[in-house]
Design a protein around this motif. Structure first.
Motif, PDB file in Angstrom:
ATOM      1  N   ASN A   1       0.826  -1.201   0.000  1.00  0.00           N
ATOM      2  CA  ASN A   1       0.000   0.000   0.000  1.00  0.00           C
ATOM      3  C   ASN A   1       0.864   1.256   0.000  1.00  0.00           C
ATOM      4  O   ASN A   1       1.898   1.295   0.634  1.00  0.00           O
ATOM      5  N   GLU A   2       0.387   2.281  -0.696  1.00  0.00           N
ATOM      6  CA  GLU A   2       1.094   3.549  -0.690  1.00  0.00           C
ATOM      7  C   GLU A   2       0.394   4.558   0.200  1.00  0.00           C
ATOM      8  O   GLU A   2       1.000   5.504   0.657  1.00  0.00           O
ATOM      9  N   GLN A   3      -0.882   4.354   0.469  1.00  0.00           N
ATOM     10  CA  GLN A   3      -1.630   5.271   1.319  1.00  0.00           C
ATOM     11  C   GLN A   3      -1.422   4.894   2.781  1.00  0.00           C
ATOM     12  O   GLN A   3      -1.473   3.734   3.150  1.00  0.00           O
ATOM     13  N   LYS A   4      -1.213   5.906   3.606  1.00  0.00           N
ATOM     14  CA  LYS A   4      -1.000   5.655   5.037  1.00  0.00           C
ATOM     15  C   LYS A   4      -2.270   5.205   5.738  1.00  0.00           C
ATOM     16  O   LYS A   4      -2.216   4.425   6.665  1.00  0.00           O
ATOM     17  N   ASP A   5      -3.442   5.677   5.309  1.00  0.00           N
ATOM     18  CA  ASP A   5      -4.703   5.353   5.975  1.00  0.00           C
ATOM     19  C   ASP A   5      -5.510   4.295   5.221  1.00  0.00           C
ATOM     20  O   ASP A   5      -6.722   4.245   5.339  1.00  0.00           O
ATOM     21  N   ALA A   6      -4.845   3.462   4.444  1.00  0.00           N
ATOM     22  CA  ALA A   6      -5.546   2.436   3.673  1.00  0.00           C
ATOM     23  C   ALA A   6      -6.236   1.455   4.621  1.00  0.00           C
ATOM     24  O   ALA A   6      -5.700   1.141   5.679  1.00  0.00           O
ATOM     25  N   PRO A   7      -7.449   0.976   4.263  1.00  0.00           N
ATOM     26  CA  PRO A   7      -8.159   0.049   5.144  1.00  0.00           C
ATOM     27  C   PRO A   7      -7.447  -1.296   5.295  1.00  0.00           C
ATOM     28  O   PRO A   7      -7.598  -1.965   6.301  1.00  0.00           O
ATOM     29  N   LEU A   8      -6.662  -1.678   4.293  1.00  0.00           N
ATOM     30  CA  LEU A   8      -5.893  -2.922   4.357  1.00  0.00           C
ATOM     31  C   LEU A   8      -4.427  -2.606   4.130  1.00  0.00           C
ATOM     32  O   LEU A   8      -4.084  -1.812   3.263  1.00  0.00           O
ATOM     33  N   VAL A   9      -3.584  -3.241   4.883  1.00  0.00           N
ATOM     34  CA  VAL A   9      -2.147  -3.140   4.656  1.00  0.00           C
ATOM     35  C   VAL A   9      -1.735  -4.470   4.023  1.00  0.00           C
ATOM     36  O   VAL A   9      -1.909  -5.525   4.623  1.00  0.00           O
ATOM     37  N   ILE A  10      -1.219  -4.406   2.804  1.00  0.00           N
ATOM     38  CA  ILE A  10      -0.934  -5.605   2.027  1.00  0.00           C
ATOM     39  C   ILE A  10       0.579  -5.757   1.884  1.00  0.00           C
ATOM     40  O   ILE A  10       1.279  -4.803   1.547  1.00  0.00           O
ATOM     41  N   TYR A  11       1.061  -6.969   2.140  1.00  0.00           N
ATOM     42  CA  TYR A  11       2.482  -7.285   1.989  1.00  0.00           C
ATOM     43  C   TYR A  11       2.644  -8.405   0.976  1.00  0.00           C
ATOM     44  O   TYR A  11       1.833  -9.331   0.934  1.00  0.00           O
ATOM     45  N   LEU A  12       3.682  -8.339   0.184  1.00  0.00           N
ATOM     46  CA  LEU A  12       4.032  -9.422  -0.724  1.00  0.00           C
ATOM     47  C   LEU A  12       5.043 -10.330  -0.036  1.00  0.00           C
ATOM     48  O   LEU A  12       5.889  -9.861   0.718  1.00  0.00           O
TER      49      LEU A  12
END
Length: 81
Positions: free
Chosen positions: A4-15
């Motif tokens: 994610n690039e947004q700090k307040d994104a509802p999900l934090v996605i990691y590869l």
């Protein structure tokens, strides 16, 4: 790496990987534990020499988290789209 690039994104996605290298399901699970992930979904787009073979596999964690049912529902939805 956080996707994610947004700090307040509802999900934090990691590869879990960035190239065509094998990472075991066990190692992916260890990473999810280190990240203290609420949900863990592992998407697999496998290769086959059979041109008629296609599709994806989706793995989820065993029911140990309060979000395990959510992980399973989300994985099911991914399979249906």
């Amino acid at each position: 790496m956080e996707l994610n690039e947004q700090k307040d994104a509802p999900l934090v996605i990691y590869l879990t990987r960035y190239s065509d290298t094998l990472i075991s399901l066990s190692d992916r699970t260890k990473l999810a534990k280190r990240l203290k992930a609420d949900m863990f979904i592992s998407l697999h787009c496998n290769h086959s020499d059979n041109r008629k073979a296609r599709g994806i596999e989706v793995y989820v964690t065993v029911g140990t988290s309060k979000y395990s049912d959510d992980s399973t529902r989300f994985a099911f939805q991914l399979q249906m789209t």
